[in-house]
Design a protein around this motif. Sequence first.
Motif, short mmCIF file in Angstrom:
data_model
loop_
_atom_site.label_atom_id
_atom_site.label_comp_id
_atom_site.label_asym_id
_atom_site.label_seq_id
_atom_site.Cartn_x
_atom_site.Cartn_y
_atom_site.Cartn_z
N ALA A 35 1.00 -1.16 0.02
CA ALA A 35 0.05 -0.27 0.11
C ALA A 35 0.82 1.29 0.09
CB ALA A 35 -1.00 0.00 1.07
N ALA A 36 2.01 1.40 0.51
CA ALA A 36 2.90 2.34 0.77
C ALA A 36 3.46 2.82 -0.68
CB ALA A 36 4.09 2.10 1.70
N GLY A 37 3.48 1.87 -1.51
CA GLY A 37 3.96 2.29 -2.92
C GLY A 37 2.80 2.61 -4.06
N ARG A 38 1.67 2.34 -3.69
CA ARG A 38 0.65 3.04 -4.36
C ARG A 38 0.27 4.33 -4.28
NH1 ARG A 38 -3.82 -1.67 -3.08
NH2 ARG A 38 -2.74 -3.49 -3.84
#
Length: 154
Positions: free
Chosen positions: A18-21
């Motif tokens: 989720a952190a990369g989205r």
Amino acid sequence: VMDRAEHNALLRQIVAEAAGRPAPGGSLLPVFLSGHLCQAVKPGVLDMIESCGTLVVDDDLYHGLRHISMDMAETGDPIGAIADWYLNRNFGAPCPTRLDPGIDWDGWLVDAMGRARAQGLIVLMAKFFEPHYFYYPRLKKTFYDQGIPPLLLD
């Protein structure tokens, strides 16, 4: 119901993904899901809902918040703890299947939606599920009175 170490490993993986989205765009309508499907919501149903320009921000689904709305006491009489947990579940997240005239389920939903900053309500309901169908007209009236038309998906 899952091993804590396995759960935490999966949670770390989800958080990393989720952190990369990118953050969801501001054009998505934040919605609250409510209901009871007698089983966990299938990912395809959630994908279909979110493909319509919405973002699910909270729920009181039977296999969502209602399932985990309160903890069971870990000390004392185990049978008493189970009974207390079951009898008091309606206060953590009300449910029409545990009809209690003193519980304001529709008011609770309006408040929960406000806390989640949801702008729409989608009610997921299994066909012929009488406890929810019996309560739905009151819920629908409350939400229309608040200027929030609910969407019933059967």
